[in-house]
Scaffold this motif. Structure first.
Motif, short mmCIF file in Angstrom:
data_model
loop_
_atom_site.label_atom_id
_atom_site.label_comp_id
_atom_site.label_asym_id
_atom_site.label_seq_id
_atom_site.Cartn_x
_atom_site.Cartn_y
_atom_site.Cartn_z
N LEU A 111 11.07 23.73 -61.74
CA LEU A 111 10.22 23.13 -62.75
C LEU A 111 10.97 22.65 -63.99
O LEU A 111 10.35 22.15 -64.93
CB LEU A 111 9.14 24.15 -63.17
CG LEU A 111 8.16 24.57 -62.08
CD1 LEU A 111 7.25 25.67 -62.58
CD2 LEU A 111 7.34 23.38 -61.59
N SER A 112 12.29 22.81 -64.01
CA SER A 112 13.08 22.40 -65.17
C SER A 112 14.12 21.37 -64.74
O SER A 112 14.25 21.03 -63.55
CB SER A 112 13.78 23.62 -65.79
OG SER A 112 14.74 24.15 -64.91
N ASN A 113 14.87 20.89 -65.70
CA ASN A 113 15.93 19.92 -65.41
C ASN A 113 17.07 20.53 -64.62
O ASN A 113 17.96 19.79 -64.16
CB ASN A 113 16.47 19.32 -66.71
CG ASN A 113 15.48 18.35 -67.34
OD1 ASN A 113 14.75 17.65 -66.65
ND2 ASN A 113 15.45 18.32 -68.66
N ALA A 114 17.07 21.84 -64.47
CA ALA A 114 18.12 22.49 -63.67
C ALA A 114 18.06 22.04 -62.22
O ALA A 114 19.08 22.12 -61.51
CB ALA A 114 17.96 24.01 -63.75
N ARG A 115 16.93 21.53 -61.76
CA ARG A 115 16.82 21.09 -60.37
C ARG A 115 17.74 19.91 -60.07
O ARG A 115 18.03 19.63 -58.90
CB ARG A 115 15.37 20.71 -60.06
CG ARG A 115 14.87 19.49 -60.79
CD ARG A 115 13.40 19.22 -60.44
NE ARG A 115 12.89 18.01 -61.07
CZ ARG A 115 12.39 17.95 -62.30
NH1 ARG A 115 12.33 19.07 -63.03
NH2 ARG A 115 11.95 16.83 -62.81
N HIS A 116 18.19 19.21 -61.09
CA HIS A 116 19.08 18.06 -60.89
C HIS A 116 20.54 18.50 -60.77
O HIS A 116 21.41 17.64 -60.54
CB HIS A 116 18.94 17.07 -62.05
CG HIS A 116 17.55 16.55 -62.21
ND1 HIS A 116 16.87 15.88 -61.21
CD2 HIS A 116 16.69 16.61 -63.28
CE1 HIS A 116 15.67 15.53 -61.64
NE2 HIS A 116 15.54 15.97 -62.89
N ASP A 117 20.82 19.77 -60.96
CA ASP A 117 22.19 20.26 -60.84
C ASP A 117 22.62 20.25 -59.38
O ASP A 117 21.80 20.14 -58.47
CB ASP A 117 22.31 21.66 -61.43
CG ASP A 117 23.59 21.84 -62.22
OD1 ASP A 117 24.57 21.17 -61.87
OD2 ASP A 117 23.59 22.62 -63.18
N SER A 118 23.92 20.40 -59.16
CA SER A 118 24.45 20.35 -57.79
C SER A 118 24.01 21.58 -57.00
O SER A 118 23.87 22.67 -57.56
CB SER A 118 25.98 20.28 -57.82
OG SER A 118 26.51 21.49 -58.29
N PRO A 119 23.78 21.42 -55.70
CA PRO A 119 23.36 22.57 -54.87
C PRO A 119 24.37 23.72 -54.90
O PRO A 119 23.98 24.88 -54.81
CB PRO A 119 23.24 21.96 -53.47
CG PRO A 119 23.00 20.51 -53.70
CD PRO A 119 23.78 20.17 -54.94
N ASP A 120 25.66 23.39 -55.00
CA ASP A 120 26.67 24.44 -55.03
C ASP A 120 26.52 25.33 -56.26
O ASP A 120 26.73 26.55 -56.21
CB ASP A 120 28.06 23.81 -55.01
CG ASP A 120 29.17 24.85 -55.02
OD1 ASP A 120 29.11 25.79 -54.19
OD2 ASP A 120 30.07 24.75 -55.87
#
Length: 391
Positions: A104-113
């Protein structure tokens, strides 16, 4: 720099000269050259293949709470849960909340690793600990990254993260209960405890001011500025692994000093901010006792008037603060002896807070650096704490 040798004969001649008796200078120079070359190649692998800079940035965002939208979601989603006894809190519930927060935050756009390395962690529980005391976000580091992010280094990050979460706990305790405190004070304007409730609200305003200024200092004058300097060092093309280790150690020491306000005071190294945080939490517990006393008094007075609570501005459903449960009996009689004991506890906690802020101010003034000058001015802009101490 050494030029590449064109044929085997030249190579044999070159190495024969290196290992001649007494040719220590040439051998030392060659070893240093090979060391720099190997060091540069190893660092190149860490930075480009294993994304070292990306992991540094992720640790800064998630362990040091720079990812503000995720942090705010967690505070709102699990704040009440963390107020419970730590023995009644389960890691999988917190991990599920962390996963929801990431989505639900912008953290979802971070890399899967990066995201797969994040996890909720519960530290060792001691008697009397609440969830806030043992919860933190963990970041799993594997080799070869553990060459730089060693176990000792990650322990320092965890210490910083736990301290920042403790500040979030204080912020949560102050902000979440304000509405209920105000409503109760308005309802009991004509009662004998109104002056006590009003005095507590004034102390609450002082505490809120101190915590807000400390958080401003940590976010902008400690974390942001220190990270900018460290990030610039990471971009230095002449940097090697030893330089990264040295720069990273300096970065962590600066963070500990500026965030936790570890200052030299009267010859002793102490966490100057720790006592302020503890005094605020102690005051919140005392204020909660007074709040419950006032709630029972308001309920009794309303029952005697046979008033419908839902037709009044006073809503009893919001006056129960989400703080750790107390050992006091909920059915404790609201007599003068009980009220006197609560007043004594509140006054003691208020005095402890005043003394801790004065100690913090004195520690900041004794420090020789310029890092805390802005914090000193904002904390005591009207010389209130100097006046309070003199009186």
């Amino acid at each position: 720099m050494y030029e590449p040798l064109e044929n085997d004969a030249a190579a044999d001649c070159y190495f024969a000269d290196l290992f001649c008796y007494g040719a220590t200078k040439a051998l030392t120079t060659h070893i240093q050259f090979l060391y720099r070359q190997t060091n540069h190649q190893a660092l190149n692998i860490l930075v480009h293949t294993h994304k070292l800079k990306e992991h540094f940035s992720a640790i800064n965002r998630y362990l040091l709470l720079e990812q503000g939208d995720l942090t705010q979601y967690l505070v709102e989603a699990i704040g009440k849960e963390l107020c419970k006894d730590a023995r009644h809190i389960y890691r999988h519930d917190l991990a599920a909340a962390l996963e929801n927060g990431i989505r639900l935050s912008n953290a979802r756009h971070d890399s899967p690793d990066v995201l797969r390395r994040l996890d909720a962690r519960l530290l060792e529980v001691s008697p009397g600990d609440a969830g806030w005391d043992v919860f933190c976000i963990d970041y799993h580091v594997q080799e070869p990254l553990d060459t730089i992010l060693t176990r000792k280094t990650m322990a320092i990050y965890q210490q910083l993260s736990c301290f920042l979460w403790k500040l979030k706990r204080v912020e949560y305790a102050l902000s979440f209960t304000w509405k209920a405190r105000m409503r109760l004070a308005q309802e009991l304007r004509t009662s004998s405890v109104y002056s006590d409730l009003h005095a507590c609200l004034l102390t609450w305003a002082q505490m809120n001011h101190v915590i807000v200024q400390v958080q401003y200092h940590i976010n902008f004058e400690a974390l942001a500025s220190t990270w900018a300097d460290f990030h610039a060092c990471l971009d230095d093309v002449n940097q090697d692994i030893d330089g990264i280790l040295k720069t990273h150690k300096t970065y962590l020491n600066t963070l500990q000093r500026r965030c936790m306000l570890r200052l030299k005071m009267k010859g002793r190294d102490r966490a100057a901010l720790q006592e302020v945080v503890e005094s605020v939490l102690a005051f919140q517990i005392a204020h909660e006792r007074l709040h419950r006393f006032g709630t029972r008094l308001a309920r009794r007075e309303m029952t005697s008037r046979q008033a419908d609570l839902r037709e009044r501005s006073f809503d009893m459903s919001v006056v129960h603060a989400a703080l750790p449960s107390l050992d006091d009996d909920e059915d404790e009689d609201e007599d003068d002896t009980t009220l006197d004991a609560i007043r004594a506890q509140v006054d003691s906690c208020r005095q402890r807070f005043q003394e801790s802020v004065n100690d913090l101010k004195d520690a900041l003034l004794e420090d020789d650096s310029d890092a805390f000058r802005g914090l000193i001015v904002r904390l005591n802009f009207n010389q209130y704490y100097s006046t309070a101490k003199d009186s």
